[in-house]
Design a protein around this motif. Structure first.
Motif, short mmCIF file in Angstrom:
data_model
loop_
_atom_site.label_atom_id
_atom_site.label_comp_id
_atom_site.label_asym_id
_atom_site.label_seq_id
_atom_site.Cartn_x
_atom_site.Cartn_y
_atom_site.Cartn_z
N PRO A 112 0.83 -1.22 0.00
CA PRO A 112 0.00 0.00 0.00
C PRO A 112 0.86 1.27 0.00
N LEU A 113 2.00 1.24 0.69
CA LEU A 113 2.86 2.44 0.72
C LEU A 113 3.44 2.74 -0.66
N SER A 114 3.64 1.70 -1.47
CA SER A 114 4.28 1.88 -2.78
C SER A 114 3.31 2.26 -3.87
N ARG A 115 2.05 2.49 -3.51
CA ARG A 115 1.01 2.69 -4.52
C ARG A 115 1.38 3.73 -5.59
N THR A 116 1.76 4.94 -5.14
CA THR A 116 2.06 5.98 -6.14
C THR A 116 3.25 5.61 -7.00
N ASN A 117 4.25 5.00 -6.37
CA ASN A 117 5.42 4.59 -7.17
C ASN A 117 5.03 3.57 -8.23
N VAL A 118 4.19 2.62 -7.82
CA VAL A 118 3.75 1.61 -8.78
C VAL A 118 2.98 2.28 -9.92
N ALA A 119 2.11 3.21 -9.58
CA ALA A 119 1.31 3.87 -10.62
C ALA A 119 2.21 4.65 -11.58
N ALA A 120 3.16 5.39 -11.03
CA ALA A 120 4.04 6.20 -11.88
C ALA A 120 4.86 5.29 -12.80
N LEU A 121 5.36 4.21 -12.22
CA LEU A 121 6.15 3.28 -13.00
C LEU A 121 5.31 2.62 -14.09
N PHE A 122 4.07 2.34 -13.73
CA PHE A 122 3.17 1.69 -14.67
C PHE A 122 3.00 2.56 -15.93
N VAL A 123 2.82 3.85 -15.72
CA VAL A 123 2.64 4.76 -16.86
C VAL A 123 3.86 4.71 -17.78
N ILE A 124 5.05 4.79 -17.18
CA ILE A 124 6.28 4.78 -17.97
C ILE A 124 6.45 3.46 -18.72
N LEU A 125 6.18 2.36 -18.00
CA LEU A 125 6.40 1.05 -18.60
C LEU A 125 5.37 0.73 -19.67
N PHE A 126 4.16 1.25 -19.49
CA PHE A 126 3.14 1.04 -20.52
C PHE A 126 3.61 1.68 -21.83
N ILE A 127 4.13 2.90 -21.72
CA ILE A 127 4.62 3.58 -22.92
C ILE A 127 5.81 2.82 -23.50
N TYR A 128 6.72 2.41 -22.61
CA TYR A 128 7.88 1.64 -23.06
C TYR A 128 7.44 0.40 -23.85
N GLY A 129 6.44 -0.31 -23.32
CA GLY A 129 5.98 -1.52 -23.98
C GLY A 129 5.29 -1.22 -25.31
N TRP A 130 4.52 -0.16 -25.33
CA TRP A 130 3.75 0.17 -26.53
C TRP A 130 4.66 0.57 -27.68
N VAL A 175 -2.28 8.53 -22.46
CA VAL A 175 -1.78 8.21 -21.11
C VAL A 175 -0.92 9.36 -20.59
N VAL A 176 -0.02 9.88 -21.44
CA VAL A 176 0.86 10.97 -21.00
C VAL A 176 0.06 12.21 -20.63
N VAL A 177 -0.91 12.55 -21.49
CA VAL A 177 -1.64 13.80 -21.27
C VAL A 177 -2.57 13.67 -20.06
N LEU A 178 -3.26 12.53 -19.95
CA LEU A 178 -4.24 12.39 -18.87
C LEU A 178 -3.59 12.13 -17.52
N MET A 179 -2.45 11.45 -17.53
CA MET A 179 -1.81 11.13 -16.25
C MET A 179 -0.47 11.83 -16.16
N GLN A 180 -0.48 13.12 -16.50
CA GLN A 180 0.76 13.87 -16.60
C GLN A 180 1.57 13.86 -15.30
N GLY A 181 0.87 14.03 -14.18
CA GLY A 181 1.56 14.06 -12.90
C GLY A 181 2.34 12.78 -12.66
N LEU A 182 1.65 11.64 -12.84
CA LEU A 182 2.29 10.34 -12.63
C LEU A 182 3.41 10.12 -13.63
N PHE A 183 3.16 10.56 -14.87
CA PHE A 183 4.13 10.37 -15.93
C PHE A 183 5.44 11.10 -15.60
N VAL A 184 5.33 12.36 -15.21
CA VAL A 184 6.53 13.13 -14.91
C VAL A 184 7.26 12.53 -13.71
#
Lengths: 293, 282
Positions: free
Chosen positions: B195-213, B265-274
């Protein structure tokens, strides 16, 4: 750094690292060692016999004009992509840092190309520069320049540089902006009170303070230009015309999969590995002792 | 702003607007091209205003694809890209978070060796070990499969580092309190650390999704069966048609579709993405 409080368990930690180690071994370490191994072998053209040839594959590469040419192309290409991408990123970041209203909007509108695949970026610019129907080729023609990247090597190289830079500007912009926002405003105000104008303040205070970001981006952009731009080249010029846009990564692929020259491709892989490893080392050494003023 | 210079403000906005235009121009032209009939694009210069074929073109592309390049529907390619990007993102996060947990929270023999073995992967991008990795995947019978598309790209030192750095900032008192309350290592991981890592996981998810795509080289190698094509590499098959000008209106529609999900993903989740970008790179 270590944790003061840890757990003890005879088996659990091994089970937890196992998936990652297994994938690392099977898909990273083993193939890399295979590349090393193949790089000292040579196969006959029918793939029947392989013999140990020592460093001959490397010697051949470095006396092969097409390989040396590909080195030159890569250097011109990666320097252009890195420098132009960083210059534009810095310019926009400095401007976005100054802006009071609308900074967030500008940021959103500038960062999205990060998410565009290099291959797609390549195809977009390829279309814009298409000699018969492309709008930019048309504009250049009306200015008196006959653009044709299918014939002119220079044009083709410019095309892949523009496409690769376009995709990377957003990345540089974001990191420069973060670096600029970390600079204490008091320093800049003090300089302003002493009568330094915007340009002087930038070159004597802001730019030196940005040097950690600049060095970091220099390495990252070199890695990007060396490796990730494969898609830009492959989807558009396919390394041509002639060898004008055959960057090293493209050549490894081409010699290995199309030319089926196992030994040579492996030797090229090893050279690339050395390049990546040195770039990564530079990056890590630098990050450990971040330049601070 | 340190001092008030109105003309500087004008220049600032002017430069930024130029930047926005420079960045958006190729996308606009691609979008415009994707709304015209094929013939409009082959006669003269690309128009700069949208045409009337928006729905027809996108329907053709999504539904039936381009006959000249095997007729793979782009809808299917997008699905493949989505599966690949999601498996890479989820897989990377899952294996890195547990290995980072083991490395930070346990003392065991060969701990540092494990750490260094993971670290080495940073220096071996797929581009430098193309041929041997391809052989491994082909020997394992993973060509033309979702596993072949995603598993070899899953190991990642960056994600492991990110979680390691984060775990090191978690106060030891939490671990002690959990231990006092009788929580074992698994319980602590699931109920406190995750639960503590939630934001980190979300931010990483955004980056990795783009990486995979945006992966290109790898899908190009491991897929020969058209039903496993991903959209980014599929475009290449569309533009390299033999002896003919590509069907630009459809190619551009595909390019727009290929850009849409990661850009959204980048535009909608800009905070997490950055956050994710800055953290994975430092």
């Amino acid at each position: 750094m270590h944790k003061r409080v840890t757990f003890r368990h005879p088996l659990l930690p091994y089970l937890l690292v196992l998936p990652q180690l297994a994938i690392t071994f099977v898909f990273f370490l083993w193939p890399a060692s295979q590349a090393l191994y193949y790089s000292v072998l040579r196969q006959d053209p029918f793939g029947l016999k392989t013999k140990f040839v020592g460093l001959q594959n490397f010697e051949r590469l470095f006396s092969d004009p097409t390989y040396l040419n590909s080195f030159d192309v890569t250097i011109v290409f990666s320097l252009s992509v890195t420098l132009s991408g960083m210059a534009l990123g810095l310019l926009f970041a400095v401007m976005a840092d100054r802006v009071v209203k609308g900074a967030a909007t500008y940021k959103t509108l500038l960062i999205w190309p990060y998410a565009v695949a290099p291959a797609v970026a390549g195809v977009l610019w390829w279309f814009l520069f298409n000699p018969t129907i492309g709008i930019l080729a048309y504009a250049l023609r009306s200015l008196g320049y006959d653009w044709n990247h299918a014939v002119s090597g220079t044009d083709a190289l410019i095309l892949v540089i523009v496409a690769s830079t376009w995709k990377q500007v957003s990345y540089n912009f974001l990191f420069f902006l973060a670096g600029l926002q970390a600079i204490p405003k008091s320093l800049i105000e003090a300089a302003a009170i002493d009568g330094a104008g915007p340009a002087r303040r930038f070159w004597t205070i802001v730019f030196p303070l940005l040097s950690p970001t600049t060095f970091f981006l220099l390495v990252v952009n070199m890695v990007y230009a060396f490796f990730e731009t494969f898609g830009v080249v492959h989807a558009t010029t396919s390394g041509g015309p002639g060898q004008a846009t055959t960057i090293l990564v493209y050549k490894v692929f081409n010699d290995g999969f199309i030319g089926l020259n196992l030994g040579s491709s492996a030797a090229q892989s090893v050279i690339l590995m050395v390049i990546v490893i040195s770039l990564t080392m530079i990056q890590f050494r630098f990050i450990e002792r971040r330049v601070q003023y | 702003m340190v001092e008030n210079r109105p003309w500087m403000a004008w220049i600032t906005h002017l430069v930024l607007l130029c930047g926005v235009l420079l960045v958006a121009f190729p996308l606009w032209v691609a979008f415009v091209a994707s709304t015209h009939a094929g013939g409009d694009l082959l006669s003269g210069v690309t128009p700069l205003l949208p045409g009337d074929r928006l729905f027809e073109n996108y329907r053709t592309v999504l539904g039936s694809g381009l006959s000249a390049s095997g007729g793979v529907p782009v809808g299917l390619m997008m699905w493949n890209s989505l599966v690949m990007a999601l498996s890479i993102a989820v897989g990377k996060i899952a294996i890195s978070i547990i290995s980072a947990y083991a490395i930070v929270y346990f003392r065991f023999p060969f701990r540092m060796l494990c750490f260094w073995l993971i670290f080495v992967t940073l220096m071996l991008p797929v581009e430098v070990r193309i041929l041997p990795t391809f052989e491994v995947v082909s020997d394992l019978g993973m060509l033309n499969s979702y596993a072949g598309l995603s598993v070899p790209l899953i190991a990642s030192a960056t994600a492991t580092f990110l979680f390691r750095q984060f775990f090191l900032t978690v106060p030891d008192e939490l671990t002690e309190a959990a231990r006092v309350d009788g929580a074992g290592p698994l319980r602590f991981f699931l109920d406190i650390l995750l639960p503590l890592s939630r934001t980190n996981v979300a931010a990483l998810f955004v980056i990795l999704f783009i990486y995979g795509w945006v992966q290109y080289l790898w899908p190009l190698l491991v897929t020969t069966d058209e039903s496993f094509y991903t959209i980014v590499m599929g475009i290449q098959r569309m533009v390299t048609v033999a002896d003919a000008e590509p069907q630009w209106h459809l190619v551009m529609a595909t390019a727009v579709l290929a850009m849409l999900p990661p850009v959204a993903v980048v535009v909608l989740m800009q905070g997490l993405f950055v956050k994710g970008l800055v953290e994975t790179e430092k």
